[in-house]
Design a protein around this motif. Structure first.
Motif, short mmCIF file in Angstrom:
data_model
loop_
_atom_site.label_atom_id
_atom_site.label_comp_id
_atom_site.label_asym_id
_atom_site.label_seq_id
_atom_site.Cartn_x
_atom_site.Cartn_y
_atom_site.Cartn_z
N ALA A 256 16.38 69.26 38.65
CA ALA A 256 15.95 67.87 38.89
C ALA A 256 15.98 67.06 37.60
N PRO A 257 16.93 66.13 37.48
CA PRO A 257 16.87 65.14 36.41
C PRO A 257 15.99 63.97 36.88
N ALA A 258 15.98 62.88 36.11
CA ALA A 258 15.13 61.74 36.49
C ALA A 258 15.88 60.42 36.35
N LEU A 259 15.62 59.54 37.29
CA LEU A 259 16.18 58.20 37.28
C LEU A 259 15.19 57.21 36.66
N ARG A 260 13.90 57.46 36.87
CA ARG A 260 12.82 56.69 36.24
C ARG A 260 11.75 57.70 35.84
N SER A 261 11.35 57.69 34.57
CA SER A 261 10.31 58.62 34.11
C SER A 261 9.71 58.08 32.82
N SER A 262 8.60 58.67 32.38
CA SER A 262 7.95 58.24 31.14
C SER A 262 8.94 58.30 29.98
N PRO A 263 8.95 57.29 29.10
CA PRO A 263 7.98 56.19 28.98
C PRO A 263 8.40 54.91 29.70
N ASP A 264 9.34 54.99 30.65
CA ASP A 264 9.71 53.79 31.41
C ASP A 264 8.46 53.11 31.97
N ASN A 265 8.45 51.81 31.92
CA ASN A 265 7.35 51.05 32.52
C ASN A 265 7.87 49.68 32.95
N TYR A 266 6.96 48.76 33.25
CA TYR A 266 7.38 47.42 33.64
C TYR A 266 8.38 46.83 32.65
N PHE A 267 8.16 47.13 31.37
CA PHE A 267 8.80 46.40 30.29
C PHE A 267 9.91 47.18 29.59
N LEU A 268 10.19 48.37 30.05
CA LEU A 268 11.16 49.20 29.35
C LEU A 268 11.82 50.18 30.32
N THR A 269 13.14 50.20 30.32
CA THR A 269 13.90 51.25 31.00
C THR A 269 14.84 51.86 29.99
N GLN A 270 14.72 53.14 29.77
CA GLN A 270 15.58 53.81 28.79
C GLN A 270 16.87 54.27 29.47
N TRP A 271 17.76 53.30 29.66
CA TRP A 271 18.99 53.53 30.39
C TRP A 271 19.81 54.67 29.80
N GLU A 272 20.02 54.65 28.50
CA GLU A 272 20.88 55.65 27.88
C GLU A 272 20.28 57.05 28.02
#
Length: 509
Positions: A256-272
Motif C-alpha cells: 500500500a502506497p499513499a496518495l494523500r498522507s502526512s504531512p499533507d494538509n489543507y495547505f500542502l500536497t507533497q506531489w513529488e
C-alpha cells in the motif's frame, strides 16, 4: 446479434486489460472519516477506478455506515442501508470487489466517545483505542459490527484495521500482562480474537502490517488465511520491524502506497513525494511477490483533538489534520493505475508529459513548467520555522510559492479546465497560508509594537477578503463532491486562524 457480440467482446477485452500486471488485487482505499462523498459521486468515482483497471475498493466507512444495532455510531452523513447495498451492487457490476474496513483496535474514537462504550476504552481521556483485555465486551461489539457489514458486503474479505495501536499496554491491567508476557501477546491475542469473528462469518481477515511487524515471532499465531497489508509511504522497508520476517511468514501480503498522507494538509500536497512513492514501492511490491496492491487515500491523520467541558467530560473532538479533497488528485490516481499494470518503475517525467498532453493539451515545455510549479518548495512551517533541507525563511518560501501560483495561472489548458482549476486553487490556498505565517512571524517578533497593529489589521482584512474568494472557488469545484455543510466546515476550519488573530489584535487597538 452483432450488437451483442460487440458488447461481449468489449466486456472480455476490458477484463483482459484488468488482468494485466503483476497483482491479482488492484485496489484503492477510500477514507470516509471526514470529507464524506455524496453517493452519486461515490458511484462516479468507482466507475472512474474501474476504467483505470481497479478491481478492489476498500471502504473505510467509519461513521457513514448505518449500523442498526448500534445507532450511536453512524454520524450525520451516514448513508442508508439501501444506498450501501446499491453502491456495492454497482461496484460488483463494474467488476470491483468492495471490502469493508472496520477499525477494531485503535482509531475508534467515533465509537468510544459515547458513554455506552466507555468501559471498552484503554484510557478514559484518550478514546482512540479499545482495551484488548475487555475480551467479552469487545467480542460482542465487533461481532455485531462485522455481522452487519457481512450482510451487505459480498466480498470474501473484512479488513479489521489493527494499525497504530499506540496505547498498547497503557491501562493497569494491560501493564501487568505486558510485564508478565510482553506486548506481543497482548496484541496478537486480541487480533486473533477479531480474526476468529471474521472467519466464523465465512470471511477472510485483512489487517495492516505495521504493529504485527514489531512482533514477528508472534505473527504465526494468527489464522493462516489472514492477509497483511504492508503500507509504505516512502520509507525504509524495516521502518516497523524486520520486514524479512513478514516475507517468511507464509501469509498473503498486499502492498500500500499513499496518495494523500502526512504531512499533507489543507495547505500542502507533497506531489513529488507521492509520485516517487508510486515509482519505488509498486515495483518493489511486485518483486517481493505481493498478491495485491492498494492505494491508500487518507482524508485525515486519524488523530483527534478533544474538547472537554470539564476535567472528566468530553464535549466534542476534531480531526487534527485535513487535506484537499480527492477531487483534485486525478493525475496521481492515473499514475497509480498505470504503474500497477507493469513491474517496471513509473517514469515520472515521461508520465507527466504524457498526462499533460492528453488531459490539458500542453506541449513538453508547458508540461515541464507545470510540474516544476507543482513540486516547488513542498515544505511545512512548524513553530515559525521552515522544515526544509536548506535554510529558507517563511518569506522566501512565500515568494517561491507565489511564483508557482503565477505559473499555473499563465498556463491555459485546452481541455479538462475544471480539473486544472484544482491545482490553481491548491496553490492559492498555500499562498494564503504562507502569507499568514509571514504575518505571524512579524507579530511574534520582539520588535513588534502596538504602533504596528493597524498595518497588520489591514493586511489581515485583505486576507479575509481573499479568503472569501478562495472559499467560493472551493465550493464551486467541490459542490457535487461533498455535502454542502461539509464544504462550509472545510472552509471555516481552514480560515479560523486568520480570523482569530484579527479579532485578538482588533481588541488591542
Amino acid at each position: 446479434m452483432l450488437l451483442l457480440l460487440i458488447s461481449s467482446y468489449s466486456v472480455k477485452a476490458q477484463s483482459a486489460i484488468k488482468q494485466q500486471g503483476p497483482f491479482i488485487v488492484k485496489g484503492f482505499h477510500l477514507d470516509l472519516r471526514i470529507q464524506v462523498m455524496t453517493m452519486d459521486t461515490l458511484k462516479s468515482f468507482a466507475l472512474k477506478l474501474s476504467k483505470d483497471g481497479i478491481n478492489t475498493l476498500i471502504m473505510e466507512w467509519e461513521g457513514t455506515y448505518p449500523f442498526e444495532k448500534h445507532p450511536l455510531i453512524p454520524n450525520r452523513y451516514a448513508y442508508t442501508k439501501s444506498e450501501i447495498i446499491s453502491f456495492i451492487k454497482y461496484c460488483n457490476d463494474l467488476g470491483i470487489d468492495v471490502i469493508p474496513l472496520q477499525q477494531s483496535f485503535g482509531h475508534v474514537e467515533y465509537i468510544l466517545r459515547n458513554d455506552r462504550y466507555k468501559d471498552l476504552r484503554e484510557d478514559q481521556k484518550d478514546f482512540s483505542q479499545v482495551c484488548p483485555l475487555q475480551t467479552e465486551q469487545d467480542e460482542a461489539l465487533f461481532t455485531d459490527l462485522y455481522t452487519e457489514l457481512a450482510s451487505t458486503h459480498s466480498s470474501k474479505y473484512i479488513h479489521i484495521g489493527g494499525d497504530e495501536t499506540y496505547l498498547l499496554g497503557h491501562d493497569e491491567r494491560c501493564r501487568l500482562m505486558v510485564a508478565k508476557e510482553g506486548k506481543s501477546k497482548l496484541y496478537i491475542d486480541y487480533i486473533k480474537m477479531l480474526c476468529g469473528i471474521v472467519i466464523k462469518l465465512g470471511k477472510t481477515p485483512v489487517l495492516w502490517a505495521d504493529i504485527a511487524l514489531k512482533y514477528p515471532d508472534a505473527i504465526k499465531l494468527l489464522p493462516k488465511g489472514t492477509v497483511f497489508i504492508d503500507w509504505n509511504y516512502g520509507w525504509d522497508m524495516n521502518r516497523f520491524g524486520d520486514h524479512q520476517k513478514l516475507l517468511e511468514s507464509g501469509y498473503e501480503i498486499w502492498g500500500a502506497p499513499a496518495l494523500r498522507s502526512s504531512p499533507d494538509n489543507y495547505f500542502l500536497t507533497q506531489w513529488e513525494k507521492h509520485f516517487k512513492n508510486i515509482r519505488d514501492f509498486v515495483p518493489e511490491a511486485a518483486k517481493l511477490g505481493y498478491k495485491g496492491i492498494v492505494m491508500t487515500s487518507w482524508s485525515t491523520s486519524g488523530q483527534y483533538s478533544p474538547v472537554f467541558e470539564s476535567e472528566e467530560e468530553m464535549m466534542d473532538e476534531y480531526p487534527i489534520r485535513h487535506v484537499y479533497p480527492i477531487s483534485g488528485f486525478n493525475m496521481l490516481i492515473a499514475a497509480y493505475a498505470e504503474s500497477i499494470q507493469s513491474a517496471t518503475p513509473l517514469d515520472i517525467e515521461s508520465f507527466i508529459t504524457k498526462y499533460c498532453k492528453e488531459q490539458y493539451g500542453f506541449n513538453t515545455e508547458q508540461s515541464t513548467r507545470f510540474w516544476k510549479a507543482l513540486k516547488t518548495t513542498p515544505y511545512e512551517v512548524v513553530g515559525g520555522k521552515v522544515e526544509s533541507p536548506n535554510h529558507l525563511t517563511v518569506k522566501q518560501l512565500l515568494d517561491s510559492t507565489k511564483m508557482a501560483d503565477e505559473t499555473l495561472y499563465h498556463l491555459h489548458p485546452l481541455k479538462n479546465i475544471t480539473e486544472f482549476e484544482h491545482y490553481r486553487l491548491m496553490a492559492g490556498i498555500r499562498v494564503f497560508y504562507l502569507e499568514f505565517h509571514d504575518i505571524l512571524e512579524r507579530v511574534n517578533s520582539p520588535l513588534f509594537t502596538a504602533d504596528q497593529i493597524r498595518g497588520i489589521l489591514t493586511e489581515l482584512k485583505n486576507m479575509m477578503i481573499n479568503e472569501e474568494k478562495l472559499d467560493l472557488h472551493f465550493i464551486e469545484l467541490n459542490k457535487n463532491y461533498l455535502n454542502a455543510s461539509e464544504l462550509k466546515q472545510e472552509n471555516d476550519l481552514r480560515n479560523i486562524r486568520v480570523q482569530l488573530l484579527y479579532r485578538r489584535l482588533s481588541r488591542s487597538k
